[in-house]
Design an enzyme around this catalytic site. Structure first.
Site, PDB file in Angstrom:
ATOM      1  N   HIS A 123      -2.492   4.440  -6.973  1.00  0.00           N
ATOM      2  CA  HIS A 123      -3.511   3.464  -6.596  1.00  0.00           C
ATOM      3  C   HIS A 123      -4.924   3.965  -6.869  1.00  0.00           C
ATOM      4  O   HIS A 123      -5.241   5.137  -6.680  1.00  0.00           O
ATOM      5  CB  HIS A 123      -3.385   3.094  -5.119  1.00  0.00           C
ATOM      6  CG  HIS A 123      -3.494   4.274  -4.191  1.00  0.00           C
ATOM      7  ND1 HIS A 123      -4.698   4.724  -3.699  1.00  0.00           N
ATOM      8  CD2 HIS A 123      -2.557   5.098  -3.678  1.00  0.00           C
ATOM      9  CE1 HIS A 123      -4.498   5.762  -2.913  1.00  0.00           C
ATOM     10  NE2 HIS A 123      -3.206   6.021  -2.878  1.00  0.00           N
ATOM     11  N   ASP A 124      -5.757   3.065  -7.337  1.00  0.00           N
ATOM     12  CA  ASP A 124      -7.197   3.287  -7.525  1.00  0.00           C
ATOM     13  C   ASP A 124      -7.517   4.332  -8.593  1.00  0.00           C
ATOM     14  O   ASP A 124      -8.666   4.777  -8.697  1.00  0.00           O
ATOM     15  CB  ASP A 124      -7.877   3.678  -6.203  1.00  0.00           C
ATOM     16  CG  ASP A 124      -7.601   2.684  -5.095  1.00  0.00           C
ATOM     17  OD1 ASP A 124      -8.027   1.524  -5.228  1.00  0.00           O
ATOM     18  OD2 ASP A 124      -6.935   3.055  -4.102  1.00  0.00           O
ATOM     19  N   GLY A 141      -3.656   9.151  -6.287  1.00  0.00           N
ATOM     20  CA  GLY A 141      -4.647   8.127  -6.001  1.00  0.00           C
ATOM     21  C   GLY A 141      -6.073   8.581  -6.234  1.00  0.00           C
ATOM     22  O   GLY A 141      -6.415   9.743  -6.026  1.00  0.00           O
TER      23      GLY A 141
END
Length: 262
Positions: A123-124, A141
């Protein structure tokens, strides 16, 4: 959306936007908020879900799962996205997750990347153009991988780490700190062991720039003061754009410290 390029066994949920030139192979599942661009190929048994955009000419191989919710206990179901650029090759069993509210809400993949079997983009993360992530490597992440980075097989990139343009990470390496542009990192705990000279030569970088980079690396390794102060001093002495790129990277914002030359 045309049904011409969609296999009868594929499951396309209402709301999905699929370009007429795309091909959706057998037993694929495409979620209701997915956008599939021109000439995209989902070979078979591919899952694309979440608020996910897949850019033109990207090929996704069997059993990849793209756009699922992040593997983050802080995620509470907020709306987030995964944006994949053009002409990427996403091989078997690759996983790419959407972003989180705490990380800006978007995971971004650039153009012309190769994501080999079993690798993971969390994520991200922000991944640039021309990046290669080799088999079973994991990018955690909030990481930033700039253009033309290579991450070796079975390697792990710690959350919030930045890897500068043109750097290469050797196989079976854990990277816990930022890596300067054009750096060469190897060893189990990630040591900055030199420059990615092979990559520089393959890109046709002038000999004078390579010489300047080698001198800069020596100064960063052996100069007086802290790593940050050495980089700052280097910036005032160089006229090489490549060296300046390293200086700007070191002086930029980061949540991690740097791998320093051994």
């Amino acid at each position: 959306m045309s049904d011409a390029g969609i296999h009868p066994s594929a499951v396309i949920e209402p709301g999905a936007q699929i370009d007429p030139t795309a091909f959706i192979g057998p037993f694929c599942v495409v979620g209701p908020r997915v956008v599939i661009g021109p000439d995209v190929v989902l070979k078979s048994h591919v899952v694309v879900t979440g608020h996910t955009e897949v850019g033109e000419g990207t090929i996704v191989f069997p059993f990849a799962v793209i756009g699922e919710v992040p593997q983050d206990l802080k995620f509470k179901g907020e709306t987030s996205r995964l944006v994949i650029g053009k002409r990427n090759r996403i091989r078997e069993h690759v996983t790419m997750n959407c972003g989180t509210e705490g990380g800006g809400g978007v995971t971004r993949i650039g153009d012309d990347g190769l994501f080999m079997a079993g690798c993971h983009i969390a994520h991200d993360a922000s991944v640039g153009d021309g990046v290669i992530v080799v088999n079973s490597a994991a990018v955690a992440g909030h990481c930033v991988l700039e253009d033309d980075v290579i991450v070796g097989g079975l390697s792990g990139i710690h959350q919030f780490v930045r890897i500068g343009r043109g750097a290469i990470i050797g196989a079976v390496t854990m990277v816990t700190n930022d890596v300067i542009p054009y750096g060469l990192v190897q060893a189990p705990r990630g040591e900055l062991d030199g420059l990615n000279l092979v990559g520089l030569k393959r890109r046709g970088v002038n000999r004078s720039d390579i010489t300047a980079l080698r001198a800069a690396f020596q100064m960063l390794a052996q100069g007086e003061g802290t790593f940050h102060s050495r980089a700052e001093r280097l910036g005032s002495e160089t006229d090489s754009d490549y060296v300046r790129e390293i200086v700007d990277f070191v002086m930029g914002d980061s949540d991690r410290s740097f791998l320093t030359p051994t």
